[in-house]
Design a protein around this motif. Structure first.
Motif, short mmCIF file in Angstrom:
data_model
loop_
_atom_site.label_atom_id
_atom_site.label_comp_id
_atom_site.label_asym_id
_atom_site.label_seq_id
_atom_site.Cartn_x
_atom_site.Cartn_y
_atom_site.Cartn_z
N UNK A 310 -2.41 -42.41 -8.30
CA UNK A 310 -2.19 -43.27 -7.16
C UNK A 310 -2.00 -42.37 -5.96
N UNK A 311 -2.91 -42.49 -5.01
CA UNK A 311 -2.88 -41.61 -3.86
C UNK A 311 -2.75 -42.46 -2.60
N UNK A 312 -1.55 -42.57 -2.10
CA UNK A 312 -1.29 -43.39 -0.91
C UNK A 312 -1.89 -44.79 -1.03
N UNK A 313 -1.75 -45.38 -2.17
CA UNK A 313 -2.19 -46.76 -2.37
C UNK A 313 -3.55 -46.88 -3.02
N UNK A 314 -4.36 -45.84 -3.01
CA UNK A 314 -5.65 -45.89 -3.69
C UNK A 314 -5.46 -45.56 -5.16
N UNK A 315 -5.89 -46.49 -6.01
CA UNK A 315 -5.65 -46.33 -7.44
C UNK A 315 -6.95 -45.94 -8.15
N UNK A 316 -6.91 -44.85 -8.87
CA UNK A 316 -8.04 -44.47 -9.73
C UNK A 316 -7.59 -44.59 -11.19
N UNK A 324 -15.00 -42.07 -27.60
CA UNK A 324 -16.17 -42.11 -26.73
C UNK A 324 -15.87 -41.33 -25.45
N UNK A 325 -16.89 -41.21 -24.61
CA UNK A 325 -16.76 -40.43 -23.39
C UNK A 325 -15.74 -41.07 -22.43
N UNK A 326 -14.86 -40.29 -21.83
CA UNK A 326 -13.92 -40.86 -20.86
C UNK A 326 -14.66 -41.51 -19.69
N UNK A 327 -14.05 -42.51 -19.08
CA UNK A 327 -14.63 -43.19 -17.93
C UNK A 327 -13.63 -43.16 -16.80
N UNK A 328 -14.11 -43.16 -15.57
CA UNK A 328 -13.21 -43.27 -14.43
C UNK A 328 -13.69 -44.36 -13.50
N UNK A 329 -12.79 -45.26 -13.16
CA UNK A 329 -13.06 -46.25 -12.12
C UNK A 329 -12.18 -45.87 -10.94
N UNK A 330 -12.82 -45.36 -9.89
CA UNK A 330 -12.07 -44.82 -8.74
C UNK A 330 -12.26 -45.71 -7.53
N UNK A 331 -11.24 -45.80 -6.71
CA UNK A 331 -11.38 -46.57 -5.48
C UNK A 331 -12.26 -45.80 -4.50
N UNK A 332 -13.33 -46.45 -4.03
CA UNK A 332 -14.22 -45.82 -3.07
C UNK A 332 -13.84 -46.24 -1.66
N UNK A 333 -13.42 -45.28 -0.86
CA UNK A 333 -13.05 -45.61 0.52
C UNK A 333 -14.27 -46.13 1.29
N UNK A 334 -15.45 -45.56 0.98
CA UNK A 334 -16.67 -45.96 1.68
C UNK A 334 -17.02 -47.42 1.38
N UNK A 335 -16.97 -47.78 0.09
CA UNK A 335 -17.35 -49.14 -0.30
C UNK A 335 -16.18 -50.12 -0.20
N UNK A 336 -14.97 -49.59 -0.12
CA UNK A 336 -13.80 -50.47 -0.03
C UNK A 336 -13.53 -51.23 -1.31
N UNK A 337 -13.87 -50.64 -2.44
CA UNK A 337 -13.67 -51.31 -3.72
C UNK A 337 -13.68 -50.28 -4.85
N UNK A 338 -13.15 -50.65 -6.01
CA UNK A 338 -13.22 -49.72 -7.14
C UNK A 338 -14.66 -49.57 -7.60
#
Ligand SMILES: [Fe+2]
Ligand SMILES: [Fe+2]
Length: 354
Positions: A310-316, A324-338
């Motif tokens: 959690x980075x200043x409110x952005x949650x990854x 299985x292979x790890x996955x990451x769903x990260x908040x995209x500042x550009x798209x404004x969505x995970x």
């Protein structure tokens, strides 16, 4: 730590064990961030199930034991652990005790969310006696966390139609049983939430934990909270809100206005994607791109646990899949969505088994 993967964490832990020191990059990342950046672990849906006596379903035990062991290896250490609900299958004392015994190996403070499998036997009485209130809030490093019990339902369904708690639980525990009733947070808790949020400035990052999604995905399986719109309205005035939920046993993510939604996997088993995602398109918010289904030939596929930074409110959310292979769903500042950039541009064809 946006770019760190679970592998880096575990590798870091390995380096720590082997060489007695963390890689420099990890140390810098761990300590160079402002106070609203931190990591916590999230474990959910273990469905600990008693067979008889001290015999429990081994596979479900193993899923939780592994998640606990991996969380203990995290380095940098998570600030705390959240458990997303459904620790038990039918909510008996024996199941809850056994689940909590496994969880007691965690080296971090742990907080719990109520799941319907924990609740509908005795309406949460034993769970509450062990874990405290069913809904509450707390603050951590400038972030306001709210835990809700989102799996309540209509009073007449809960109280008036069953000869026993066991009967009530057996109906609510059947995911696609049409006699189930929609989950809801309910008016009492929404009133409490409104009061709780009055104390919080609008630029404070909010993280809301629920068991069912606080959005309407698919009613037939209670991937749904009946009063989700009312709860979202209470969260709307805040600049940055994330809702983390269990129950769906699969990876989902979504953005509605200012609210990011991220689900957690189960440690017990994966639910498939409901076919009705396609059949009843009207129920589907602009959700995630369609993801690969769990592999039915692979017993523990699509189960696992999560660590979250959690980075200043952005949650990854970093999904650690058991097999299985790890996955990451990260908040995209550009798209404004995970976003799950690893999977949004490609799908993996069905695998062959011999
Ligand atoms: Fe569950
Ligand atoms: Fe559930």
């Amino acid at each position: 730590m946006n770019n760190l993967t679970r592998r880096s964490f575990i590798k870091g832990a390995g380096a720590l064990l082997a060489g007695g020191a963390l890689p420099i990059s990890l140390v810098e990342l761990a300590f160079a961030r402002p106070s609203q950046s931190f990591v916590f672990a999230y474990i959910s849906d273990s469905h600990i199930q008693q067979i008889k006596g001290d015999e429990f379903v081994r596979n479900f035990d193993r899923g939780l034991i592994r998640a606990v062991a991996e969380a203990n290896l995290m380095d940098p250490r998570p600030d705390f652990v959240l458990y997303g609900g459904d620790i038990a299958q039918i909510g008996t004392k024996a199941e809850i005790d056994h689940g909590l015994e496994i969880m007691s190996a965690l080296r971090y403070k742990t907080r719990y969310v109520m799941g319907e499998h924990d609740y509908y036997l005795d309406l949460g009485e034993y769970w509450e006696s062990q874990l405290g209130p069913q809904y509450y809030s707390f603050d951590h490093k400038g972030v306001h966390f709210v835990v809700l019990n989102s799996i309540l339902t209509y009073d007449d369904w809960t109280h008036d139609r069953w000869s026993s708690g066991e009967e009530r639980m057996s109906v609510m525990a059947g995911l696609d049983n049409p006699n189930g009733s929609p989950f809801m947070v309910g008016e009492k808790q929404r009133r409490w939430l409104k009061e709780d949020l009055k104390k919080i400035s609008k630029d404070t990052p909010l993280v809301v934990l629920s068991h069912s999604p606080l959005q309407k995905i698919y009613r037939g399986w209670n991937f749904w909270t009946e009063d989700a719109d009312e709860v979202q309205a209470l969260l709307k005035p805040f600049n940055k809100v994330t809702v983390l939920y269990g129950h769906v046993h699969q990876i989902q993510y979504n953005q509605i206005g200012n609210i990011s939604f991220n689900s957690a996997m189960a440690t017990a088993w994966p639910w498939p994607y409901p076919t009705s995602y396609r059949q009843a398109a009207r129920h589907v918010p602009k959700l995630t791109v369609r993801m690969n289904r769990a592999d039915p030939f692979f017993e523990r596929d699509a189960t696992g646990w999560q660590f979250i930074n959690l980075d200043n409110g952005d949650v990854d959310v970093h999904y650690s899949l058991t097999d299985n292979t790890p996955r990451t769903v990260a908040f995209s500042k550009e798209q404004g969505r995970p976003e799950d950039t690893g999977y949004q541009t490609r799908t993996i064809p069905p695998q062959k088994h011999y």
